[in-house]
Write an enzyme that holds these catalytic residues in place. Structure first.
Site, mmCIF file in Angstrom:
data_model
loop_
_atom_site.group_PDB
_atom_site.id
_atom_site.type_symbol
_atom_site.label_atom_id
_atom_site.label_comp_id
_atom_site.label_asym_id
_atom_site.label_seq_id
_atom_site.Cartn_x
_atom_site.Cartn_y
_atom_site.Cartn_z
ATOM 1 N N ASP A 1 -45.734 16.455 44.108
ATOM 2 C CA ASP A 1 -46.215 15.382 45.177
ATOM 3 C C ASP A 1 -45.024 14.735 45.470
ATOM 4 O OD1 ASP A 1 -48.098 13.503 46.491
ATOM 5 O OD2 ASP A 1 -47.653 12.113 44.889
ATOM 6 N N ASP B 1 -44.915 11.077 47.272
ATOM 7 C CA ASP B 1 -44.753 9.420 47.099
ATOM 8 C C ASP B 1 -45.133 9.244 45.611
ATOM 9 O OD1 ASP B 1 -43.929 9.165 49.764
ATOM 10 O OD2 ASP B 1 -46.143 8.872 50.326
ATOM 11 N N ASP C 1 -40.553 -3.036 45.329
ATOM 12 C CA ASP C 1 -39.858 -4.209 46.162
ATOM 13 C C ASP C 1 -39.141 -3.830 47.266
ATOM 14 O OD1 ASP C 1 -41.076 -5.943 44.139
ATOM 15 O OD2 ASP C 1 -39.038 -5.926 43.010
ATOM 16 N N THR D 1 -48.066 17.093 49.846
ATOM 17 C CA THR D 1 -48.320 15.603 49.948
ATOM 18 C C THR D 1 -49.333 15.236 51.033
ATOM 19 O OG1 THR D 1 -47.082 13.656 50.509
ATOM 20 C CG2 THR D 1 -46.278 15.558 51.627
ATOM 21 N N CYS E 1 -50.865 17.042 54.463
ATOM 22 C CA CYS E 1 -52.052 16.878 55.217
ATOM 23 C C CYS E 1 -51.916 15.425 55.877
ATOM 24 C CB CYS E 1 -53.182 16.467 54.182
ATOM 25 S SG CYS E 1 -54.878 15.970 54.933
ATOM 26 N N HIS F 1 -54.085 14.108 57.902
ATOM 27 C CA HIS F 1 -55.326 13.484 58.399
ATOM 28 C C HIS F 1 -55.459 12.470 57.602
ATOM 29 C CE1 HIS F 1 -55.577 17.982 58.564
ATOM 30 N NE2 HIS F 1 -55.888 17.612 60.183
ATOM 31 N N LYS G 1 -55.645 16.702 49.451
ATOM 32 C CA LYS G 1 -55.783 16.761 47.959
ATOM 33 C C LYS G 1 -56.797 15.563 47.723
ATOM 34 C CE LYS G 1 -51.178 15.907 47.354
ATOM 35 N NZ LYS G 1 -50.247 15.496 46.649
#
Length: 175
Positions: A8, A10, A19, A54, A93, A95, A105
């Site tokens: 993945d 992020d 931060d 992702t 993706c 969308h 996912k």
């Protein structure tokens, strides 16, 4: 057939909701998490492919254009390459989160499509993620699941971060 690690993005490769950065909407917002280039480099030595899969609903929601997302991924790949780490392909993706598409996912289309394109044996491969949707997508595709965080009952292993998970993934892949 070849083996792969699906990552993945992020929360696994780069910071998100910290931060320093809320969301990655341009290349200069992408900050690698500690140990990520080293971890990917170690995986490169054992696995034929390292892929990124992702969900990027920000495109569908209008926070960025698909061309901007491609620039972010090109930047990520180039910066990792400078440190000796290779990402072979990125699938995403674009969308909206509730669009009902086949590629978002926890559905497994991103993983399955990459595996078919590159002749990957999913039963010998791993999905690494920081949400249950990542682990579910990997399981649906037939991979082992490695969760980064505190706990996930569906995962085969749980670690605090990618660099901590790498040795287990490599050892487990030899079994």
């Amino acid at each position: 057939m070849k083996k792969a690690v699906f990552l993945d993005r992020d929360g696994v490769i780069n910071e998100v909701l910290t931060d320093r950065v809320k969301f990655v909407n341009k290349p200069q917002d992408l900050y690698f998490l500690p140990g990520v280039p080293e971890a990917i480099k170690k995986l490169n030595a054992v696995f034929e492919f390292i892929f990124v899969v992702t969900n990027q609903g920000g495109v569908g929601l209008g926070f960025m254009k698909e061309s901007q997302l491609k620039k972010i991924h090109d930047y990520m790949i180039a910066e990792l390459k400078k440190q000796g780490a290779t990402i072979h392909d990125v699938a995403y993706c674009p969308h909206k989160p509730k669009a009902g598409c086949e590629c978002r996912k926890p559905k497994s289309k991103l993983i399955v499509d990459l595996s078919e394109k590159s002749d990957v044996d999913l039963s010998q491969s791993y999905m690494v993620g920081d949400t249950d949707t990542d682990i579910i997508a990997g399981k649906r595709a037939g991979t082992k699941g490695v969760f980064l965080g505190k706990s996930d009952p569906l995962a085969d292993a749980v670690f605090p971060d990618l660099i901590s998970a790498v040795d287990w993934i490599i050892e487990d892949s030899k079994a």
